[in-house]
Scaffold this active site. Structure first.
Site, PDB file in Angstrom:
ATOM      1  N   ARG A 103      38.826 -19.660  -5.094  1.00 51.91           N
ATOM      2  CA  ARG A 103      39.491 -19.354  -3.822  1.00 51.91           C
ATOM      3  C   ARG A 103      40.969 -19.134  -4.092  1.00 51.91           C
ATOM      4  NH1 ARG A 103      40.422 -23.097  -0.813  1.00 51.91           N
ATOM      5  NH2 ARG A 103      39.535 -24.841  -1.965  1.00 51.91           N
ATOM      6  N   TYR A 253      34.319 -13.619  -5.281  1.00 50.30           N
ATOM      7  CA  TYR A 253      34.047 -15.035  -5.523  1.00 50.30           C
ATOM      8  C   TYR A 253      33.662 -15.758  -4.220  1.00 50.30           C
ATOM      9  CZ  TYR A 253      34.325 -19.854  -6.482  1.00 50.30           C
ATOM     10  OH  TYR A 253      33.979 -21.189  -6.547  1.00 50.30           O
ATOM     11  N   LYS A 262      33.643 -21.410   4.144  1.00 54.26           N
ATOM     12  CA  LYS A 262      34.978 -21.959   4.429  1.00 54.26           C
ATOM     13  C   LYS A 262      35.653 -21.195   5.577  1.00 54.26           C
ATOM     14  CE  LYS A 262      34.502 -24.850   0.961  1.00 54.26           C
ATOM     15  NZ  LYS A 262      34.090 -26.237   1.236  1.00 54.26           N
ATOM     16  N   HIS A 282      34.839 -30.900   6.954  1.00 55.21           N
ATOM     17  CA  HIS A 282      34.490 -30.746   5.537  1.00 55.21           C
ATOM     18  C   HIS A 282      33.789 -32.029   5.078  1.00 55.21           C
ATOM     19  CE1 HIS A 282      36.086 -29.585   1.264  1.00 55.21           C
ATOM     20  NE2 HIS A 282      34.851 -29.185   1.450  1.00 55.21           N
ATOM     21  N   SER A 304      38.183 -32.514  -3.486  1.00 48.74           N
ATOM     22  CA  SER A 304      37.391 -32.047  -4.630  1.00 48.74           C
ATOM     23  C   SER A 304      37.447 -33.061  -5.775  1.00 48.74           C
ATOM     24  CB  SER A 304      37.886 -30.680  -5.101  1.00 48.74           C
ATOM     25  OG  SER A 304      39.274 -30.714  -5.290  1.00 48.74           O
ATOM     26  N   CYS A 306      35.503 -35.624  -6.310  1.00 43.95           N
ATOM     27  CA  CYS A 306      35.136 -36.996  -5.965  1.00 43.95           C
ATOM     28  C   CYS A 306      33.617 -37.196  -5.968  1.00 43.95           C
ATOM     29  CB  CYS A 306      35.691 -37.371  -4.596  1.00 43.95           C
ATOM     30  SG  CYS A 306      37.485 -37.596  -4.588  1.00 43.95           S
ATOM     31  N   THR A 309      28.765 -33.944  -3.592  1.00 36.56           N
ATOM     32  CA  THR A 309      27.355 -33.545  -3.690  1.00 36.56           C
ATOM     33  C   THR A 309      26.528 -34.677  -4.298  1.00 36.56           C
ATOM     34  OG1 THR A 309      28.006 -31.229  -3.864  1.00 36.56           O
ATOM     35  CG2 THR A 309      25.787 -31.787  -4.626  1.00 36.56           C
ATOM     36  N   ASP A 329      28.380 -30.387   2.325  1.00 37.69           N
ATOM     37  CA  ASP A 329      29.738 -29.825   2.405  1.00 37.69           C
ATOM     38  C   ASP A 329      30.351 -29.766   3.800  1.00 37.69           C
ATOM     39  OD1 ASP A 329      31.928 -28.804   0.908  1.00 37.69           O
ATOM     40  OD2 ASP A 329      31.467 -26.780   1.595  1.00 37.69           O
ATOM     41  N   ARG A 423      29.398 -22.222 -10.589  1.00 40.15           N
ATOM     42  CA  ARG A 423      28.623 -22.703  -9.432  1.00 40.15           C
ATOM     43  C   ARG A 423      27.135 -22.436  -9.556  1.00 40.15           C
ATOM     44  NH1 ARG A 423      32.009 -25.017  -5.192  1.00 40.15           N
ATOM     45  NH2 ARG A 423      34.078 -24.776  -6.123  1.00 40.15           N
TER      46      ARG A 423
HETATM   47  O1  TSX Z   1      30.149 -38.528  -8.313  1.00 40.64           O
HETATM   48  C1  TSX Z   1      30.639 -39.576  -8.680  1.00 40.64           C
HETATM   49  N1  TSX Z   1      30.442 -40.736  -7.944  1.00 40.64           N
HETATM   50  C2  TSX Z   1      29.702 -40.663  -6.657  1.00 40.64           C
HETATM   51  C3  TSX Z   1      28.275 -40.756  -6.871  1.00 40.64           C
HETATM   52  C4  TSX Z   1      27.420 -40.935  -5.898  1.00 40.64           C
HETATM   53  N2  TSX Z   1      31.369 -39.602  -9.847  1.00 40.64           N
HETATM   54  C5  TSX Z   1      31.652 -38.375 -10.601  1.00 40.64           C
HETATM   55  C6  TSX Z   1      32.910 -37.757 -10.070  1.00 40.64           C
HETATM   56  C7  TSX Z   1      33.182 -36.403 -10.623  1.00 40.64           C
HETATM   57  C8  TSX Z   1      32.692 -35.300  -9.722  1.00 40.64           C
HETATM   58  C9  TSX Z   1      31.890 -40.798 -10.273  1.00 40.64           C
HETATM   59  N3  TSX Z   1      32.637 -41.072 -11.342  1.00 40.64           N
HETATM   60  C10 TSX Z   1      31.691 -41.966  -9.555  1.00 40.64           C
HETATM   61  C11 TSX Z   1      30.932 -41.943  -8.355  1.00 40.64           C
HETATM   62  O2  TSX Z   1      30.732 -42.969  -7.712  1.00 40.64           O
HETATM   63  N4  TSX Z   1      32.342 -42.976 -10.201  1.00 40.64           N
HETATM   64  C12 TSX Z   1      32.916 -42.401 -11.279  1.00 40.64           C
HETATM   65  C13 TSX Z   1      33.754 -43.104 -12.277  1.00 40.64           C
HETATM   66  C14 TSX Z   1      32.887 -43.680 -13.377  1.00 40.64           C
HETATM   67  C15 TSX Z   1      32.506 -42.885 -14.429  1.00 40.64           C
HETATM   68  C16 TSX Z   1      31.686 -43.433 -15.423  1.00 40.64           C
HETATM   69  C17 TSX Z   1      31.293 -44.776 -15.348  1.00 40.64           C
HETATM   70  C18 TSX Z   1      31.690 -45.549 -14.278  1.00 40.64           C
HETATM   71  C19 TSX Z   1      32.481 -44.989 -13.298  1.00 40.64           C
HETATM   72  N5  TSX Z   1      30.520 -45.439 -16.304  1.00 40.64           N
HETATM   73  C20 TSX Z   1      30.089 -44.983 -17.494  1.00 40.64           C
HETATM   74  O3  TSX Z   1      30.396 -43.885 -17.875  1.00 40.64           O
HETATM   75  C21 TSX Z   1      29.220 -45.863 -18.276  1.00 40.64           C
HETATM   76 MN    MN Z   2      33.792 -28.048   0.013  1.00 43.49          MN
END
Ligand code: TSX
Ligand code: MN
Length: 639
Positions: A103, A253, A262, A282, A304, A306, A309, A329, A423
């Site tokens: 975007r 895109y 969006k 959102h 984004s 976090c 999905t 989304d 994607r």
């Molecule tokens: O999506 C994530 N969630 C939500 C899941 C339902 N991620 C990935 C974010 C990138 C898009 C996460 N990353 C989450 C999370 O709750 N927590 C973390 C951080 C994290 C990463 C790895 C480990 C623990 C926490 N543990 C090991 O790698 C062993």
């Molecule tokens: Mn979005």
């Protein structure tokens, strides 16, 4: 082929129009596919205008059928726009022009009569970050510089689509006009597109959002890549809320070209929602059933990176809990006649970031995407499959990898195989945990809303707003860690209120006032803030996340049920000691640290929020939000 040879327009060839003036003499043109008689007079008039402006060689009215998809897939294969992925069923790989991969926020504009309808009035000429305004004259000039003749030599596709289940009282209809078959096939996944939508238009009030899209041609007349026509230097995305109109030029895109998402469901949607008294947000929507079989629905807004999905498709670690997905989304929410807030997912598919999606992080997504899916800018494998960062564990032995640019790739190159913004575009109905009510025209009742962010320091795993106004403040004050722009280094904590910063359709101050007003319209849900990403002093994540997040959702459900499992803190309600269920966790969690509220951190946070509000929203932010900030400051001072 369904060649009907219907005369779309009155006939009589005229000289090409010179400007954005639709009252010019129409050109003669044949409809190559579809039947103009299925269009309402208003749609036909809109198509006429676009034909006159863009001068396509032919018109194709999309019916949404599988036969039509076959036809367009054949065309795209011939043009090199898509490659087959024989390892899967009906899956395709599109590689974009490398200059057209995301975007473009800086080229996204909203046009209203007065600038302050679109963006807050910032003091001392502070550059605003809450949207871009354009005058009507400049919008017209931008169109006149780009669109006349932009579809010459191409087919103009007319896509009737519904955001939300076809015929639902919560749904809205759009007509997207595009010269990209990739957009047509993607819209057929992401929205309900085709003839049934035209039937609803014929029978209903006939209202639709006008969406014009052209991939364009560079001013030089030369396409850098014939398989992916675009005009990156002149890309522009325009919105005219007063006319329910979207105009997008130069980019194929997704976020710039699949105008239902969006542009319509969030930017135009939020302006319609304000006018009509509902919310276009959102947010993911999930259903969660507890061990007693009681089911509730929760929405969540995250910036984004976090894992939105991933949460929408959560596999709970807590025994006998079940999560089902309504959407990943966007949520459209409206109070029903009982005063219950009901949500629909206006989309029909998932347009998800591929890298990071794996059997480990999101097994549900991995069992969704390997049929009937269009992949964009992922890497491919010599056995006819796809590959991206994170998929290492599902890589078959001895396969060669081709990167998203089409070059041979090995891990040793140090470069990503898939573009970081690559994607999958896949039908939601294929999700094995899609909720049974995901297409309920009445929507699902919402019990709680989560806000969240990626906050490495200071912000506890979960806290609950004391009341609606406090919750709206929490949404307005959202921040998240993001990879900084190229000129900076490392990560920065960016403000992203309501995870809507790039998607507000109108002045953010007015948006907050609208949120505040929802309290008097019906029974508002409880609001929470979550942070899965707090790190210890040793730099390790303090919470395992993923399936273990079901423990946090359990506490949310107990609060929704009115259990007094909380204590008050300076920032809101937090779980009382022992009330967050940690039984049977694999790793020890330092709950005390996870919920600690460092005074120096929160003192700085309050000042950062005040600075943001004052410089970006100023007097347009409702006084009750500044009052919430003052209350927070007073509570922090007591720590
Ligand atoms: O999506 C994530 N969630 C939500 C899941 C339902 N991620 C990935 C974010 C990138 C898009 C996460 N990353 C989450 C999370 O709750 N927590 C973390 C951080 C994290 C990463 C790895 C480990 C623990 C926490 N543990 C090991 O790698 C062993
Ligand atoms: Mn979005």
């Amino acid at each position: 082929m369904l060649l009907k040879g219907v005369q779309l327009l009155r006939g009589g060839l005229a000289s090409p129009p010179k400007c954005y003036n639709f009252r010019l003499v129409c050109r003669s043109l044949s409809v190559q596919y579809g039947d103009v008689k299925t269009l309402t007079p208003a749609v036909r008039e809109y198509v006429d205008k676009c034909v006159n402006l863009c001068q396509p060689d032919r018109v194709h009215i999309c019916d949404g059928t599988a036969a039509e998809s076959k036809l367009l897939q054949g065309l795209m294969l011939k043009q090199g726009t898509i490659l087959p992925l024989p390892k899967y069923t009906n899956c395709w790989l599109a590689r974009t022009n490398p200059a057209d991969v995301a975007r473009v926020e800086s080229k996204t504009f909203i046009s209203t009569e007065r600038k302050e309808e679109t963006v807050p009035v910032t003091p001392n000429a502070t550059p605003g970050t809450l949207g871009n305004w354009i005058s009507d004259a400049d919008l017209k000039a931008a169109i006149a510089e780009r669109f006349p003749g932009s579809m010459k030599g191409r087919t103009m596709y007319v896509i009737p689509f519904s955001m939300g289940p076809v015929g639902s009282p919560l749904s809205k209809i759009g007509i997207e006009i595009t010269d990209s078959p990739y957009v047509v096939e993607s819209m057929k996944i992401m929205t309900r597109a085709g003839t049934p939508v035209l039937d609803v238009l014929q029978q209903g009030d006939g209202q639709f959002v006008k969406c014009l899209h052209s991939v364009g041609t560079p001013a030089s007349g030369v396409q850098a890549q014939a398989s992916w026509p675009c005009d990156p230097e002149r890309t522009i995305i325009l919105h005219k809320p007063a006319e329910n109109e979207i105009v997008s030029y130069g980019s194929g895109y997704g976020g710039n070209s699949l105008l239902g998402k969006k542009c319509f469901a969030l930017r135009i949607g939020s302006t319609i929602a304000k006018r009509e008294g509902w919310l276009a947000e959102h947010m993911l929507i999930l259903g969660i059933t507890d061990p007693k079989g009681v089911k509730k629905y929760i929405t969540a807004a995250f910036p984004s990176a976090c894992g939105k999905t991933n949460l929408a498709m959560l596999n709970p670690s807590l025994a006998n809990y079940k999560v089902e997905c309504v959407g990943d989304d966007i949520a459209w929410m409206k109070f029903d006649s009982q005063g219950l807030l009901r949500a629909i997912n206006p989309e029909n598919g998932f347009f998800g970031v591929a890298p990071g999606t794996s059997k480990e992080t999101n097994p549900i997504a991995m069992s969704t995407v390997f049929k009937n899916t269009i992949f964009t800018n992922v890497a491919s494998t010599s056995d006819g499959g796809v590959y991206w960062e994170g998929m290492e564990s599902s890589l078959a032995p001895n396969v060669q990898i081709t990167d998203w640019l089409g070059n041979p790739w090995t891990k040793e190159s140090g470069k990503p195989a898939a573009h970081p913004n690559s994607r999958f575009c896949t039908p939601a109905a294929q999700c094995p945990i899609i909720d049974s009510a995901w297409e309920d025209p009445a929507g699902v009742p919402i019990s709680a809303m989560l806000f969240g962010g990626r906050r490495p320091a200071g912000v506890p795993l979960i806290y609950e707003a004391r009341d609606w106004t406090h919750g709206v403040f929490i949404g307005a004050a959202m921040r998240s860690e993001a990879t900084a722009a190229a000129e900076h280094k490392g990560k920065v904590i960016m403000h992203d209120p309501f995870a809507m910063r790039p998607f507000f359709g109108y002045n953010f101050g007015d948006y907050v006032a609208h949120w505040l007003s929802m309290e008097k319209r019906g029974k508002v849900p409880k609001i929470f803030h979550v942070n899965w990403f707090r790190k210890s002093d040793q730099g390790k994540f303090m919470w395992p996340g993923y399936g273990e997040n079901s423990r946090v959702l359990e506490w949310v459900l107990r609060r929704v049920n009115g259990e007094s499992c909380y204590v008050d803190s300076a920032i809101g309600h937090i779980p009382a000691e022992g009330e967050l269920n940690l039984a049977g966790m694999k790793e020890q969690v330092d709950v005390k640290q996870l919920f600690s509220l460092p005074k120096d951190f929160w003192t700085q946070e309050v000042e950062d929020i005040r600075n943001y509000f004052e410089s970006q929203v100023g007097a347009d932010l409702p006084a009750s939000i500044y009052a919430e900030l003052d209350k927070l400051k007073a509570r922090i001072a007591e720590l």
